[in-house]
Each structure stands twice: as structure tokens, then as C-alpha cells.
Design a protein around this motif. Structure first.
Motif, PDB file in Angstrom:
ATOM      1  N   SER A 112     -42.559  23.237   0.582  1.00  0.00           N
ATOM      2  CA  SER A 112     -43.220  24.502   0.176  1.00  0.00           C
ATOM      3  C   SER A 112     -44.606  24.255  -0.173  1.00  0.00           C
ATOM      4  O   SER A 112     -44.736  23.195  -0.721  1.00  0.00           O
ATOM      5  CB  SER A 112     -42.433  25.089  -0.773  1.00  0.00           C
ATOM      6  N   LYS A 123     -45.469  25.148  -4.792  1.00  0.00           N
ATOM      7  CA  LYS A 123     -44.180  24.374  -5.583  1.00  0.00           C
ATOM      8  C   LYS A 123     -44.755  23.648  -6.585  1.00  0.00           C
ATOM      9  O   LYS A 123     -45.973  23.448  -6.891  1.00  0.00           O
ATOM     10  CB  LYS A 123     -43.552  23.127  -4.671  1.00  0.00           C
ATOM     11  N   SER A 128     -33.787  36.057  -5.091  1.00  0.00           N
ATOM     12  CA  SER A 128     -34.236  34.777  -5.556  1.00  0.00           C
ATOM     13  C   SER A 128     -32.979  34.006  -6.178  1.00  0.00           C
ATOM     14  O   SER A 128     -32.187  34.819  -6.669  1.00  0.00           O
ATOM     15  CB  SER A 128     -35.167  35.027  -6.789  1.00  0.00           C
ATOM     16  N   VAL A 140     -39.900  28.095   0.802  1.00  0.00           N
ATOM     17  CA  VAL A 140     -40.036  29.488  -0.078  1.00  0.00           C
ATOM     18  C   VAL A 140     -40.919  28.590  -1.412  1.00  0.00           C
ATOM     19  O   VAL A 140     -40.544  27.635  -1.752  1.00  0.00           O
ATOM     20  CB  VAL A 140     -38.681  29.970  -0.719  1.00  0.00           C
ATOM     21  N   PRO A 141     -41.415  29.733  -2.262  1.00  0.00           N
ATOM     22  CA  PRO A 141     -41.902  29.257  -3.501  1.00  0.00           C
ATOM     23  C   PRO A 141     -40.713  28.496  -4.372  1.00  0.00           C
ATOM     24  O   PRO A 141     -39.679  28.828  -4.473  1.00  0.00           O
ATOM     25  CB  PRO A 141     -42.494  30.624  -4.205  1.00  0.00           C
ATOM     26  N   ARG A 166     -43.743  36.598  -8.377  1.00  0.00           N
ATOM     27  CA  ARG A 166     -43.263  36.453  -6.988  1.00  0.00           C
ATOM     28  C   ARG A 166     -42.009  37.313  -6.640  1.00  0.00           C
ATOM     29  O   ARG A 166     -41.467  37.183  -5.588  1.00  0.00           O
ATOM     30  CB  ARG A 166     -42.841  35.039  -6.687  1.00  0.00           C
ATOM     31  N   SER A 167     -41.938  38.604  -7.427  1.00  0.00           N
ATOM     32  CA  SER A 167     -40.767  39.527  -6.980  1.00  0.00           C
ATOM     33  C   SER A 167     -41.373  40.771  -6.859  1.00  0.00           C
ATOM     34  O   SER A 167     -40.504  41.775  -7.281  1.00  0.00           O
ATOM     35  CB  SER A 167     -40.005  39.293  -8.530  1.00  0.00           C
ATOM     36  N   TRP A 210     -42.986  33.078 -13.818  1.00  0.00           N
ATOM     37  CA  TRP A 210     -43.005  32.700 -12.323  1.00  0.00           C
ATOM     38  C   TRP A 210     -42.410  33.611 -11.530  1.00  0.00           C
ATOM     39  O   TRP A 210     -42.778  34.017 -10.456  1.00  0.00           O
ATOM     40  CB  TRP A 210     -42.409  31.298 -12.571  1.00  0.00           C
ATOM     41  N   LEU A 211     -41.066  34.094 -12.054  1.00  0.00           N
ATOM     42  CA  LEU A 211     -40.439  35.166 -10.978  1.00  0.00           C
ATOM     43  C   LEU A 211     -41.266  36.337 -10.917  1.00  0.00           C
ATOM     44  O   LEU A 211     -41.219  36.875  -9.815  1.00  0.00           O
ATOM     45  CB  LEU A 211     -39.063  35.371 -11.699  1.00  0.00           C
ATOM     46  N   LYS A 253     -36.296  34.421  -1.004  1.00  0.00           N
ATOM     47  CA  LYS A 253     -37.726  34.664  -1.298  1.00  0.00           C
ATOM     48  C   LYS A 253     -38.100  33.537  -2.124  1.00  0.00           C
ATOM     49  O   LYS A 253     -39.422  33.017  -2.053  1.00  0.00           O
ATOM     50  CB  LYS A 253     -37.727  35.985  -1.888  1.00  0.00           C
ATOM     51  N   ASN A 254     -37.369  33.315  -3.166  1.00  0.00           N
ATOM     52  CA  ASN A 254     -37.752  32.215  -4.246  1.00  0.00           C
ATOM     53  C   ASN A 254     -36.559  31.475  -4.672  1.00  0.00           C
ATOM     54  O   ASN A 254     -35.490  31.877  -4.573  1.00  0.00           O
ATOM     55  CB  ASN A 254     -38.373  33.079  -5.657  1.00  0.00           C
TER      56      ASN A 254
END
Length: 358
Positions: free
Chosen positions: A320, A323, A144, A293-294, A356-357, A352-353, A168-169
Motif C-alpha cells: 500500500s 501505510k 475494515s 488498501v490503507p 478512511r470510513s 485513523w479509521l 477497504k482498510n
């Protein structure tokens, strides 16, 4: 016989102001006589160096770490410790304690020979190289990126030109994309009056004093107002400590690599190519719509350096499906560091992370 309530209240206020006046005098002498506060204290290791560039890895402080590492990308004209000011006032420390595996690019202070560096060097060489180093160090296959201000611009350029890569992000803070929204900067850099070729050909790297003065001119009375505010709060140790940290960073700007400044002035400020998806880096068009990506863009409600009109078009340009734009109270710097950031930006980024992580 007791004094009337109003007199007692007045006496208490007078005593408080006298005490604060005494403390101002004492603290004022301390302010003058003590050195700059220490910054960038979150434990870290340099895992890669190249010229002035250093790639930091912050030592984990949690037994469980999110799988996807996070790499922070700063502007080319600011030192990165604004994201790691001091214990309790550090985004880096916050993320590390929340279980993120955090890395950061420190561009360093450009040397005279670095005046040749162009956007291509950062977007097509330095950032991809650092991404590979992070993946090798972490043992992961995805990453990210989090970019602040111009660091967000560099990160979006990288993302647009490396669509098949390990990203990825992507999260950006206060990232300008439409130069027409930067009205005062646009006027100062008007090609009728500002000869960027002469500046770069004469000076090489653009001195930090020029950059610092341009920020000051955005709000000419701000420095006087801040000094008055400091005087009013000299008795308050917490206020003075925070003030000194921010002032140290604000005055600690670095030169802008000359050729990159020439590129940035012509392609972004004059021709506004980024918002038109016409910006070229190394002969390749930077199409923000290619980013899939996001994506998260956090903007500051009272940002005078990157006004909202300059930042607003970024999310619509990104291709994306996932988004989002978030507007938070604060200014360009207080958005990422300080008391407000602790309760506003940092939890938003963590949430947020985290989603998505995994």
C-alpha cells in the motif's frame, strides 16, 4: 503544643499504612470469596454461527454511524473478550460509542474434531464467509478489518489473497511476521528438540496449558512480581478490579487447532516463510506486497510476546501507498486494554479509521 512537622508527617504515613494493611486483609478475603468478574458486556447479537464460530454484531449506541463496518479478528488461542473487558475498559464499547458499526469473530473453543482445521479453513473460508455476512447485515459494500496478534496474521493473509474483494482498510496490532525476532519461542520450537508431528498426532488440538506455560516462560518471574504488586495494592478497589479482569483473560486460553499449529510451526516458526513472502495457503502464495488498501500497524514498545524485531518488517512488506507504523508505550496486552490503552491506542485507531470510513 504541636508536634514538629516531620513527626506529623511520619504519623500520617504510619496511619495510612496501618489503614491499608487492614484494608488488605479485608479485601483479601473478598478476593478469595468472590467469583470471576463479568466480561464482554457490550450489548451484542449473534448474527451467524458455524461450529464453534460466532459472529457478533454490537448494537449501535450512536445516532450517526460510519458507513464502513469494522470487523475485529482475534488470535486462535485467545478469547476475544480482551477487546471487551468491562464498561470503561472496552475497545469495542469505545468504538461503538464513537459511531462505528462493530462486528467481531469469536472462534470459540475448538472441539476434538476441529483438530483438522488448517490455515486454509480460516483464511479462505471462515473469514471470507464472515465478511460476506457483515456486508449483508450492514447493507454496505466495503469493510475494515482489525486484527490482534495472530488475528493480524490471519487478516493480512486474507487481504493478500483477496485483493479484488471488499476490503477497504486493514489495521493490525502487535502482529508478528519475522519468526527470527521471536528468539525464545524459536528456541523452544527448535525442530531438533520439538517434534511437532508427534505432538499433533498424539494430542490433536494443542492444550492451552502448553501455550500458557510458553507465555509464562518468556518472563519467569513475572507471576511472582504480579502477586507482590497485587498484595501491595489490595486496598485499592480499582487496581484489584483491573487485575482480576486481566488475570481472568490471561488464564482463559483455549486449545490451538492441531493441524493449524503444525502448519504454523513449520511454515512460520521454522521456515520463516511469511517474512520471505513464501507462505502458502491452499496452494496459493501469500504475497503481502499485493495488499494495496490503507494499512496501519500498531506495535507495543515493551512487547515480550511479539518483540519489535518480529513485527518491524510488516509495514515495509505491505504494498500500500497509505501505510503506517505506530509504536506506543505498553506491553502486548496493555496496548489494547486497560488504562493506558484508553489514552494511547484507542484514539489513534479511531482517528485513523474515521478518516478512511466515510
Amino acid at each position: 503544643m504541636t508536634a514538629p512537622a516531620g513527626d506529623a508527617s511520619l504519623e500520617a504515613r504510619v496511619r495510612m499504612e496501618v489503614e491499608r494493611a487492614i484494608q488488605r486483609s479485608i479485601k483479601g478475603l473478598e478476593y478469595i470469596s468472590t467469583g470471576d468478574p463479568a466480561v464482554g458486556l457490550t450489548p451484542k447479537d449473534v448474527i451467524h454461527g458455524r461450529g464453534t464460530l460466532k459472529l457478533y454484531h454490537y448494537r449501535p449506541q450512536s445516532d450517526e454511524v460510519y458507513r464502513v463496518p469494522v470487523m475485529l479478528v482475534m488470535s486462535l488461542v485467545s478469547k476475544p473478550y480482551i477487546l471487551d473487558l468491562a464498561p470503561g475498559q472496552s475497545l469495542v464499547e469505545f468504538l461503538v460509542k464513537r459511531g462505528f458499526d462493530v462486528y467481531m469473530i469469536d472462534w470459540g473453543v475448538p472441539r476434538p474434531e476441529d483438530a483438522r482445521l488448517r490455515l486454509e479453513d480460516y483464511v479462505l473460508d471462515f473469514i471470507p464467509d464472515c465478511v460476506e455476512r457483515v456486508l449483508e447485515d450492514s447493507g454496505e459494500r466495503e469493510i475494515s478489518l482489525v486484527g490482534y496478534c495472530m488475528g493480524g496474521q490471519l487478516s493480512t493473509m486474507y487481504a493478500a489473497l483477496h485483493t479484488g474483494g471488499p476490503l477497504k482498510n486493514l489495521a493490525c496490532f502487535t502482529t508478528p511476521v519475522d519468526s527470527d525476532g521471536m528468539v525464545l519461542f524459536k528456541r523452544w520450537l527448535d525442530p531438533r528438540y520439538f517434534d511437532v508431528d508427534r505432538v499433533v498426532d498424539t494430542l490433536g488440538n494443542v492444550p492451552p496449558e502448553l501455550i500458557y506455560a510458553s507465555f509464562d516462560m518468556l518472563k519467569p518471574a513475572q507471576r511472582v512480581a504480579k502477586n507482590i504488586q497485587l498484595w501491595d495494592n489490595l486496598w485499592n478497589d480499582d487496581f484489584v478490579r483491573s487485575y482480576r479482569l486481566f488475570e481472568r483473560w490471561a488464564a482463559d486460553q483455549i486449545p490451538f487447532p492441531g493441524e493449524c499449529f503444525r502448519q504454523f510451526t513449520k511454515q512460520f516458526m521454522w521456515e520463516n516463510r511469511m517474512v520471505r513472502n513464501e507462505l502458502e495457503v491452499g496452494g496459493r502464495r501469500v504475497d503481502l506486497g499485493a495488499i494495496r488498501v490503507p494499512f496501519l500497524h500498531v506495535v507495543a514498545e515493551h512487547d515480550h510476546i511479539v518483540p519489535y524485531d518480529s513485527a518491524r518488517p510488516l509495514v515495509p512488506l505491505i504494498g500500500s501507498e497509505d501505510k503506517r507504523e505506530v509504536m506506543l508505550k505498553g506491553g502486548h496486552v496493555s496496548l489494547v486494554a486497560g488504562g493506558n490503552a484508553i489514552y494511547r491506542l484507542w484514539p489513534q485507531l479511531e482517528s485513523w479509521l474515521a478518516e478512511r470510513s466515510v
